[in-house]
Design a protein around this motif. Structure first.
Motif, short mmCIF file in Angstrom:
data_model
loop_
_atom_site.label_atom_id
_atom_site.label_comp_id
_atom_site.label_asym_id
_atom_site.label_seq_id
_atom_site.Cartn_x
_atom_site.Cartn_y
_atom_site.Cartn_z
N ILE A 1 55.09 46.75 53.00
CA ILE A 1 54.63 48.24 52.47
C ILE A 1 53.23 47.87 53.06
CG2 ILE A 1 54.37 49.85 50.87
CD1 ILE A 1 56.94 48.45 49.97
N PRO A 2 52.71 49.41 53.71
CA PRO A 2 51.31 48.79 53.76
C PRO A 2 49.91 49.40 52.40
CG PRO A 2 52.22 51.22 54.83
CD PRO A 2 53.77 50.30 54.01
N LEU A 3 49.01 48.88 52.93
CA LEU A 3 48.84 48.93 51.46
C LEU A 3 46.91 49.46 52.24
CD1 LEU A 3 48.57 45.42 50.07
CD2 LEU A 3 49.75 47.14 49.68
N GLU A 4 45.88 50.01 51.50
CA GLU A 4 44.88 50.33 51.45
C GLU A 4 44.05 49.19 51.99
OE1 GLU A 4 43.01 53.46 48.96
OE2 GLU A 4 44.40 53.48 48.01
N ARG A 5 43.92 48.46 51.14
CA ARG A 5 42.93 47.34 51.67
C ARG A 5 43.63 45.78 50.69
NH1 ARG A 5 38.81 46.84 46.94
NH2 ARG A 5 39.76 46.99 45.32
N ASN A 6 43.75 45.13 52.21
CA ASN A 6 45.13 43.33 51.96
C ASN A 6 44.23 42.62 51.41
OD1 ASN A 6 43.83 43.39 54.52
ND2 ASN A 6 45.92 42.72 55.52
N GLU A 7 43.05 42.77 51.23
CA GLU A 7 42.22 41.72 50.92
C GLU A 7 41.28 42.87 49.76
OE1 GLU A 7 39.61 40.06 53.71
OE2 GLU A 7 41.48 38.80 54.60
N ILE A 8 41.28 41.43 48.25
CA ILE A 8 40.85 41.93 47.51
C ILE A 8 40.04 41.30 47.04
CG2 ILE A 8 41.04 42.69 45.54
CD1 ILE A 8 42.93 44.18 46.51
N PRO A 9 38.12 41.65 46.56
CA PRO A 9 37.14 40.72 46.50
C PRO A 9 36.93 41.28 45.37
CG PRO A 9 36.31 42.82 47.21
CD PRO A 9 37.86 42.55 47.29
N GLY A 10 37.05 40.28 44.57
CA GLY A 10 35.89 39.75 43.04
C GLY A 10 34.78 39.24 42.56
N ARG A 11 34.14 39.13 41.50
CA ARG A 11 32.96 38.85 41.85
C ARG A 11 33.07 38.48 40.04
NH1 ARG A 11 28.79 38.30 45.44
NH2 ARG A 11 30.21 40.05 46.32
N ALA A 12 31.98 37.64 39.92
CA ALA A 12 31.65 37.53 37.92
C ALA A 12 30.62 36.15 37.91
CB ALA A 12 32.62 36.55 37.46
N GLN B 1 22.92 28.93 29.81
CA GLN B 1 21.92 28.98 29.87
C GLN B 1 21.39 30.41 28.56
OE1 GLN B 1 19.32 26.83 31.72
NE2 GLN B 1 20.73 25.54 32.09
N LEU B 2 21.42 31.57 29.64
CA LEU B 2 21.09 32.77 29.07
C LEU B 2 21.80 33.32 28.82
CD1 LEU B 2 18.81 32.69 32.83
CD2 LEU B 2 17.99 32.71 29.95
N GLY B 3 21.71 34.87 28.11
CA GLY B 3 22.34 35.74 27.81
C GLY B 3 23.52 35.47 26.77
N TYR B 4 24.66 36.32 28.02
CA TYR B 4 26.02 35.67 27.19
C TYR B 4 26.63 34.60 27.73
CZ TYR B 4 31.18 35.68 26.11
OH TYR B 4 32.22 36.04 25.89
N GLN B 5 26.64 33.80 27.08
CA GLN B 5 27.21 32.45 27.83
C GLN B 5 28.12 32.42 27.31
OE1 GLN B 5 24.59 29.24 24.98
NE2 GLN B 5 22.87 30.76 25.97
N GLU B 6 28.70 31.51 28.51
CA GLU B 6 30.34 31.49 29.03
C GLU B 6 30.23 29.70 30.41
OE1 GLU B 6 32.26 34.49 30.34
OE2 GLU B 6 31.00 35.46 31.84
N THR B 7 31.45 29.35 29.35
CA THR B 7 31.63 28.49 31.06
C THR B 7 32.10 29.01 32.10
OG1 THR B 7 33.78 27.86 30.08
CG2 THR B 7 32.01 26.82 28.69
#
Length: 184
Positions: free
Chosen positions: A129-140, A145-151
């Protein structure tokens, strides 16, 4: 006080049974007609990992299943033969780089960038089934040490939840468009 609870208890049981036995989510409709369950079954293939990031693919698979169940548009199944549609996903790029450095070139925050390639296949016909985009990017972005600290793991989980939402949205749009085109 006890009499009140005895009077309210049957009502609570009645409403809780109706709530627990209902169909998950809102079944989608085309021209006011609900889409039958046999056109809503989805098999989610385990996500493949073509990168060096360990364990990301198994967590993404689990989060994807939870996201599709939460949305309720599809009825997910773990039996490939019962599904009308199958979704295949590959993590094709995973990169972690230092985003912000201090004056001594010590890393203060990091960025995780990930790309997931996906395809939706009709099980009976084998058609993609054709998709609008077949590669989905993500960034985090994250910092311990700074701000909201998380691992890094917490940032990965946050990124994977966003990726699962994007994959589910893209899949639902393509699926719904393919069904609405066949009706006309």
């Amino acid at each position: 006080m006890r009499r009140h609870w005895i009077a309210i208890l049957p009502l609570l049981l009645l409403f809780s049974c109706a709530f627990l036995q209902r169909e998950p989510g809102r079944p989608p409709k085309i021209d006011g007609v609900p889409i039958p369950d046999n056109k809503r079954t989805l098999y989610i293939q385990n996500v493949r990992n073509n990168t060096y990031a360990t364990g990301v693919h198994t967590r993404l698979t689990q989060i994807l299943m939870e996201e599709f169940d939460r949305r309720g548009r599809f009825i997910t199944t773990r039996d490939k033969m019962k599904a009308t549609y199958r979704i295949y996903s590959d993590i094709i790029h995973y990169q972690q780089v230092g985003n912000m450095l201090d004056l001594a070139d010590q890393q203060l925050s990091s960025e995780i960038f990930m790309v997931c390639k996906m395809e939706l296949v009709h099980s009976d016909k084998g058609d993609k089934i054709p998709l609008e985009r077949n590669e989905i990017p993500g960034r985090a972005y994250y910092s311990n040490q700074l701000g909201y600290q998380e691992t890094e793991i917490e940032a990965q989980n946050r990124l994977l939840r966003v990726m699962a939402i994007r994959i589910a949205e893209e899949t639902e749009r393509a699926w719904y468009f393919s069904l609405s085109q066949k009706v006309e």
